[in-house]
Design a protein around this motif. Sequence first.
Motif, PDB file in Angstrom:
ATOM      1  N   TYR A 278      85.861  27.459 -42.820  1.00  0.00           N
ATOM      2  CA  TYR A 278      86.874  26.516 -42.352  1.00  0.00           C
ATOM      3  C   TYR A 278      87.308  25.575 -43.475  1.00  0.00           C
ATOM      4  CZ  TYR A 278      84.834  28.020 -37.899  1.00  0.00           C
ATOM      5  OH  TYR A 278      84.352  28.772 -36.844  1.00  0.00           O
TER       6      TYR A 278
ATOM      7  N   LYS B  66      88.836  25.713 -36.884  1.00  0.00           N
ATOM      8  CA  LYS B  66      88.068  24.472 -36.995  1.00  0.00           C
ATOM      9  C   LYS B  66      88.202  23.907 -38.409  1.00  0.00           C
ATOM     10  CE  LYS B  66      84.486  25.736 -33.603  1.00  0.00           C
ATOM     11  NZ  LYS B  66      83.022  25.745 -33.332  1.00  0.00           N
TER      12      LYS B  66
ATOM     13  N   VAL C 129      87.155  21.663 -32.332  1.00  0.00           N
ATOM     14  CA  VAL C 129      87.896  21.974 -33.567  1.00  0.00           C
ATOM     15  C   VAL C 129      87.163  21.482 -34.814  1.00  0.00           C
ATOM     16  CG1 VAL C 129      90.141  22.019 -32.424  1.00  0.00           C
ATOM     17  CG2 VAL C 129      89.313  19.869 -33.432  1.00  0.00           C
TER      18      VAL C 129
END
Length: 289
Positions: A9, A76, A99
């Motif tokens: 992420y 995320k 998230v």
Amino acid sequence: MRRNATTRYPILLIHGLFGFERIGHFELFHEVKEALKTTGNRVFIPHLSATHNNEVRGEQLLRQIDRVLAGTGAAKVNLIGHSQGALTARYAAAHMPHVVGSVTSVSGPNHGSELADFLRKALVPDQLPDSVALNVVTLFSEFLTLMSGSTTLPQSALAALNALTTEGVSRFNDKYPQGLPHTWGGHGAELVDGVRYYSWSGTLPTTKAAMLDPVHALCRGLSEYFITEAGQNDGFVGRYSSHLGTVIRSDYPLDHLSSLRRPVIGASALPDPILLYIEHALRLQAANL
């Protein structure tokens, strides 16, 4: 050969109090951002109020997380917050855990700052002896002269100061306890609501190179106002006050701003503070974050 420390992420680097783009002779997060980008990461620096409380800054962060997710297509983000940025990140993760992959506190006042307590008392007549109040305010004012930058976002230095006192953070922690240790100086839960929590911080180094650094000199002067964590602080935050989630280490030989940069003067500190972020990216990578 370029080291691969690419996280799943995107990483958001979240500044703390007075976190302008440049402090003194170095750009805030510049070395950290470039090092993480070099190892393959998508890195963003949210634009937040330099002075305000954790809730206002947290709402600003939530809006920017939405924009990063929309722009990258990621599901995320990984949040790394320095100083008050750790509290800002915790607010965002508490409100939108779905998230946020991880929250990492770097030198974060997760149980408040004794320095903030002293500064708050210094602003109230007769709370401290005049000489003590004058000295702590003068030292902090000298620190602020190292700051430069501008922002169009709302600002409130008093709201920020109140939010960083031990009383202010205690109220914040009652609402957002995720990752907090149950015992003073302990570790907290690493995984809460699907979010992983980590922390690291430092205590004042005693090297000759550090003594020549004007920023370190101010941190050392401000450290004199710690009582509970006297000798166990980085000039702004106490060692055990910084603990959150899995504590990687809380006594690196780093003052409060050295956890963001390499030393301006003299040989490199051991450990290299920038490498700590690369090592953490590898840690997040291993956790599939």
